[in-house]
Design an enzyme around this catalytic site. Structure first.
Site, mmCIF file in Angstrom:
data_model
loop_
_atom_site.group_PDB
_atom_site.id
_atom_site.type_symbol
_atom_site.label_atom_id
_atom_site.label_comp_id
_atom_site.label_asym_id
_atom_site.label_seq_id
_atom_site.Cartn_x
_atom_site.Cartn_y
_atom_site.Cartn_z
ATOM 1 N NE ARG A 83 -3.370 2.827 1.175
ATOM 2 C CZ ARG A 83 -4.316 2.957 1.990
ATOM 3 N NH1 ARG A 83 -5.048 2.102 2.464
ATOM 4 N NH2 ARG A 83 -4.870 4.354 2.204
ATOM 5 N NE ARG A 92 -8.040 3.573 -1.269
ATOM 6 C CZ ARG A 92 -7.918 4.483 -0.139
ATOM 7 N NH1 ARG A 92 -8.113 4.281 0.858
ATOM 8 N NH2 ARG A 92 -7.738 5.875 -0.640
ATOM 9 C CG ASP A 95 -8.691 1.392 2.973
ATOM 10 O OD1 ASP A 95 -7.978 1.581 3.589
ATOM 11 O OD2 ASP A 95 -9.814 1.872 2.722
ATOM 12 C CG ASP A 97 -11.262 1.768 6.458
ATOM 13 O OD1 ASP A 97 -9.892 2.295 6.506
ATOM 14 O OD2 ASP A 97 -11.920 1.987 5.467
HETATM 15 N N1 ROI Z 1 -15.403 2.312 -2.543
HETATM 16 C C1 ROI Z 1 -15.596 0.983 -2.319
HETATM 17 N N2 ROI Z 1 -16.762 0.494 -2.920
HETATM 18 N N3 ROI Z 1 -14.962 0.412 -1.711
HETATM 19 C C2 ROI Z 1 -14.049 0.798 -0.669
HETATM 20 O O1 ROI Z 1 -13.442 0.030 -0.030
HETATM 21 C C3 ROI Z 1 -13.620 1.840 -0.967
HETATM 22 N N4 ROI Z 1 -12.771 2.834 -0.366
HETATM 23 C C4 ROI Z 1 -12.007 3.909 -0.337
HETATM 24 C C5 ROI Z 1 -12.920 4.857 -1.423
HETATM 25 C C6 ROI Z 1 -11.853 5.330 -2.246
HETATM 26 C C7 ROI Z 1 -13.387 5.933 -0.722
HETATM 27 N N5 ROI Z 1 -14.090 4.108 -2.014
HETATM 28 C C8 ROI Z 1 -14.225 3.073 -1.772
HETATM 29 O O2 ROI Z 1 -11.320 4.332 0.355
#
Ligand code: ROI
Length: 176
Positions: A83, A92, A95, A97
């Site tokens: 990443r 990315r 991710d 979170d």
């Molecule tokens: N959009 C989707 N569908 N899924 C994600 O995990 C995701 N993550 C993000 C952004 C770019 C906001 N959009 C996303 O960080």
């Protein structure tokens, strides 16, 4: 021990492989015990549309790590997946979170919990509901079913393949 929920997302490289590796890495974190993994969902990007669809899931994790130590561990796993922090809301490789940390509400310079985007993110609400049920209440009182019904945009597409049991993960829905 605190029950945490981690959102996993990827739309570059090999998203399914990266999410599977990440689920395994989460399960192996010191001070953590893996809980169930949600099914996998595909959705169009929220934010800039000039990027591939995302794959998303949510993992439950029981941990004795403090919130910022858990955040460090998540960022370490992200970095290990290659990443690179590029443009905001850009594509990315991985991710991770921290969505929920028990019923704690935290506003720190590096970390806001519950994750501030939960209510607008169908790709978080659907897998979270699979794990917690629609009646589950977030610390500020809204239940996930209500948030799902109010969430703008199409429902994410549930995928046939899953992330597989990552040491302690469970199959939620048999062969479905
Ligand atoms: N959009 C989707 N569908 N899924 C994600 O995990 C995701 N993550 C993000 C952004 C770019 C906001 N959009 C996303 O960080």
């Amino acid at each position: 021990m605190q029950r945490c929920y981690i959102g996993l997302g990827a739309n570059l490289g090999h998203p399914l492989r990266q999410l599977r590796d990440a689920a395994r890495a989460l399960a192996g974190l010191p001070g953590c015990r893996p809980g169930p993994l949600s099914p996998l969902y595909r959705s169009a990007p929220l934010g800039p549309r000039d990027q591939p669809d995302f794959l998303n899931a949510v993992a439950a994790l029981d941990t004795v790590l403090a919130p910022l130590d858990l955040l460090d561990a998540l960022q370490h796993i992200e970095a290990g997946a290659g990443r690179v922090r590029g443009r905001r809301w850009g594509p990315r490789t991985l991710d991770l979170d921290l969505l929920l940390y028990g019923d704690r509400e935290l506003q720190l310079p590096r970390l806001t919990v519950p994750h501030p985007g939960i209510a607008e993110r169908a790709f978080v609400l659907w897998p979270l509901a699979d794990l917690c049920g629609e009646d589950f209440r977030l610390p500020w009182g809204s239940d996930i079913g209500t948030l799902k019904r109010a969430c703008p945009g199409p429902a994410p597409e549930r995928q046939a393949e899953g992330l597989g049991p990552a040491g302690g993960g469970v199959e939620l829905d048999g062969n479905e």
